[in-house]
Design an enzyme around this catalytic site. Sequence first.
Site, PDB file in Angstrom:
ATOM      1  N   ARG A  15       0.713   0.317  -0.212  1.00 22.15           N
ATOM      2  CA  ARG A  15       0.718  -0.743  -0.983  1.00 22.15           C
ATOM      3  C   ARG A  15       0.303  -2.095  -0.469  1.00 22.15           C
ATOM      4  NH1 ARG A  15       6.134  -1.837  -3.348  1.00 22.15           N
ATOM      5  NH2 ARG A  15       7.151  -0.610  -1.695  1.00 22.15           N
ATOM      6  N   GLY A  80       6.798  12.576   7.582  1.00 22.11           N
ATOM      7  CA  GLY A  80       8.204  12.083   7.284  1.00 22.11           C
ATOM      8  C   GLY A  80       8.681  11.549   8.734  1.00 22.11           C
TER       9      GLY A  80
END
Length: 451
Positions: A15, A80
Amino acid sequence: MDVSLIILAAGKGTRMNSDLPKVLHPIGGAPMLHHAMRAGAALDPAHVIVVAGHGAEQVKAQALAWDEDAKVVLQTEQLGTGHAVNQARDALGGFAGDVVVLFGDTPFLQPETLERMIAARQTHDVVVLGFEIAEVQPRYGRLVMDGDALVRIVEYKDASQEERAIRFTNSGLLACDAQTLFGLLQEIGNDNASGEYYLTEVAELANARGLSVTAIACDEAETLGVDSRADLAAADALFQTRARAQLLEDGVTVIAPDTVYLSLDTVIGRDAVIEPNVVFGPGVTVETGATIRAFSHLEGCHVSRGAIVGPFARLRPGAELAEDVRVGNFVEVKNATLAAGAKVNHLSYIGDATVGAASNIGAGTITCNYDGVMKHHTHIGARAFIGSNTMLVAPVSVGDEAMTGSGSVITSDVEAGALALARAPQVEKPGMARKLFDMLKAKQARQRRGS
Ligand code: UD1
Ligand code: MG
């Protein structure tokens, strides 16, 4: 108890919409990663392991720039947070103390909070750092508590409606004994909404082993994560607000604090005066009693006691100003040392140079340091007088108490005490100006008549 840090910094930060890895975006002139490393340094860690992935080479360079003893390990695929922590295992080489996991993109973490986590480790096997969110948001893992005990952490995506309403959320930070942590990480899976190996799963696994797991709280602002350019701008604004308040508390006179831009490593002494609209880039130290006047831009420089800089001055990396130096308006100084009391008051460029004590550099002086290929040094002695608009073509040296005539182009060394003139001699033609004026006016009159 020995403590080591594992700083997670492998994420891409999609983002941010950037080629630069997220943790290298700056806040207060320093990469976010440095802010995290700085907070962690308060624990005096035995090892600092940075887990890098996206832009690993750049991340490594910055990690080492902050702490040359840091170790950078690679997480080639971002599977992760649990998987990321596991990558640090070998680099810790059987380290037996505590590990604190923190994120490279949470720049406001306070050292005291890390110390509180370590203190809580005295009574609990696993300590998670949480914070109360003001309003429920669709991000952050939820901390399911039973009194002081942390039962489990559930990611928002995986949470039930009831769990999503919990306001005590996971900051991502965790403290645990290293061997226990890596043992627990062997058991985590990726059967969840994201298909990732979650670090957060260790809470539930530790409980299953009968270990004691707790969460302590910090301020929401402290764990503010940066995920977008808007977050970055907000984080920088928050950093500036705090840094300005700190300056005032440190006894610096700041005339319009909201207009002054500071860096993480800016150091300004007591009773220094900072006028409006000054930018402090990285690496600036200003000693007590110095004055930085309005609209000046400083980076990588040192300003000593009693010096006055600006208005409209630019100090670039390597500018070293001794006591009582004056650098005035529209003067640029780069990689140059100005000894005590030297003055460069107007419209000059002093680059790759040394200027002796109490020398006066006239307006418009330029050190011509670049020949198009290489940079060269200019030396000016003590108590010298450089006439206005002198070009000093480096490499060149002007001795102590020497002078150069205004407008000179100095290409050879000037001896101490000598006057150097290097300009065309003046020629005077009596009456010539008047004749010229008459000629020109006559020509103008003819043109107006159209002939
Ligand atoms: C994580 C926590 C969440 C918490 C939130 C706080 C987990 C599973 N979730 O979620 O409970 O509320 O942070 O901000 O831990 N990273 C790697 N490698 C990876 C994945 C992540 O290095 O494979 C790094 C990222 O660069 C980042 C940090 O770990 O610095 C956190 O990752 P992110 O994807 O932002 O986790 P969240 O979804 O925010
Ligand atoms: Mg995040």
